[in-house]
Write an enzyme that holds these catalytic residues in place. Structure first.
Site, PDB file in Angstrom:
ATOM      1  CD  GLU A 104      17.302 -49.391 -36.186  1.00 53.31           C
ATOM      2  OE1 GLU A 104      16.410 -49.534 -35.346  1.00 53.31           O
ATOM      3  OE2 GLU A 104      17.099 -49.366 -37.420  1.00 53.31           O
TER       4      GLU A 104
ATOM      5  CG  HIS B 261      17.195 -54.614 -33.455  1.00 58.94           C
ATOM      6  ND1 HIS B 261      16.555 -53.783 -34.345  1.00 58.94           N
ATOM      7  CD2 HIS B 261      17.687 -53.814 -32.460  1.00 58.94           C
ATOM      8  CE1 HIS B 261      16.654 -52.538 -33.912  1.00 58.94           C
ATOM      9  NE2 HIS B 261      17.350 -52.523 -32.787  1.00 58.94           N
TER      10      HIS B 261
ATOM     11  CE  LYS C 116       5.066 -55.828 -28.395  1.00 61.73           C
ATOM     12  NZ  LYS C 116       5.652 -55.531 -29.720  1.00 61.73           N
TER      13      LYS C 116
END
Ligand code: FAD
Length: 316
Positions: free
Chosen positions: A18, A94, A198
């Site tokens: 990331e 993101h 989720k």
């Protein structure tokens, strides 16, 4: 390609990382410098974080304070496009609730589809520094699950104000999971209930918050499997690089540092030794993660590839 397909095709643990968009004023070359040393480990995807605008208080000559919005970092979407173009790997932006109305989210998703981005990591987003808690944008979403529903609707051709069956998106959506629970949640079980929601809504993979005690990851995976969550759970890993992180990481990320690691760091005589101790700890953690079949080792590089490269050199 979808992250789930990368994982399905692989017959070994993958490597990914990331990046943080650099502070404004820097250039795309700073991003390339953070990526180049890690490309030899063949990351199938690279995540790029998103940061909401913040506020500062500007004092006028008459003493009055004015609240002004400012942006610290340039655009995640542009960085993703540059990464895909230069390295031919999947970039994973993101996507956060904070700072976006539902219309702005829809527009952002249209841009991502246009660019050929197949994966998004859907998050609520951090609170602004100027606020104590997360304050949703009027007309936006309060929780990651609501944002996820919007993405799923678009995957089914349902836009906010019209249905477009011919323009269905096909995003593979990931969400965050917290082996040591999210700091606002009263307990792990409650937090877990919302994680399950989720996944039921369509999340296809989970990326965990960083952890330094492998047992926490193992327990988290076991809890997920016992509760019928069968999506890949990608461990998030952040090597310790300086002694201040013994205090800052638990404070910012609400995670524990095991006694053995904190003692090893405290015994170091200088910062170089701390870095070495952080690398050593992470190498052992990675070996164990590979042994237990973690699908991907995902590093939070904070755009500084040095320690991650050393670890990957030892592992892959
Ligand atoms: P949510 O899933 O919405 O959960 C937030 C809290 O609300 C939890 O305590 C949860 O238990 C609770 N909750 C969820 N749904 C409900 C409900 N329906 N009712 C009541 N309570 C509920 N932040 C950024 O700003 N930018 C980034 O790029 C970024 N990247 C990240 C990447 C990873 C892998 C991780 C782990 C975190 C990242 N973060 C990022 C930080 C993240 O935004 C924060 O941790 C945030 O506080 C929570 O995000 P979430 O998506 O987990 O939120």
């Amino acid at each position: 390609m979808k992250i789930t397909d990368h994982i399905k095709r692989a017959n070994q643990t993958l490597f990914s990382f990331e990046l943080l968009p650099p502070i404004k004023g820097k250039s795309i070359d700073d991003i390339y410098r953070a990526i180049d040393p890690l490309m030899e480990f063949n990351p199938p995807f690279i995540d790029v974080t998103y940061h909401r605008e913040d506020f500062i208080y500007k004092q006028h000559d008459n003493g009055l304070l004015e609240k002004v919005s400012y942006r610290k970092r340039p655009g995640t979407v542009a960085i993703c496009a540059a990464i895909m173009n230069k390295y031919k790997v999947d970039a994973v932006p993101h996507l956060i609730c904070g700072g976006f109305t539902k219309e702005e989210t829809e527009n952002a998703l249209i841009d991502l589809k246009f660019l050929g981005i197949d994966n998004v990591l859907v998050l609520r987003g951090d609170a602004r520094q100027a606020d104590n808690t997360f304050i949703p944008t009027p007309g936006g979403h309060q929780y990651a699950s609501e944002l996820l529903e919007q993405v799923m609707n678009m995957n089914n051709g349902k836009y906010l104000h019209e249905d477009h069956q011919a323009f269905c998106t096909d995003f593979c959506v990931g969400v965050a999971g917290y082996p040591e629970k999210h700091f606002e949640s009263p307990n792990l079980k409650t937090d877990f209930k919302y994680l399950k929601k989720k996944v039921e809504l369509g999340a296809e993979f989970i990326v965990t918050q960083m952890f330094y005690d492998i047992e926490k990851y193992k327990n988290f995976v076991a809890l997920c499997r016992e509760n019928d969550i069968h999506v890949p759970i990608i461990p998030g890993l952040k090597p310790i690089t300086n002694s201040k992180q013994l205090i800052s990481l638990p404070k910012i990320f609400h995670i524990d540092i095991p006694e053995l690691l904190s003692e090893a760091i405290s015994a170091c005589k200088n910062e170089q030794q701390v870095k070495e101790a952080g690398i050593e700890w992470m190498i052992e953690q990675c070996k164990e993660l590979i042994k237990i079949g973690a699908p991907v080792l995902h590093f939070y590089t904070m755009s500084n590839p040095e320690s991650t490269k050393r670890i990957a050199d030892a592992i892959f």
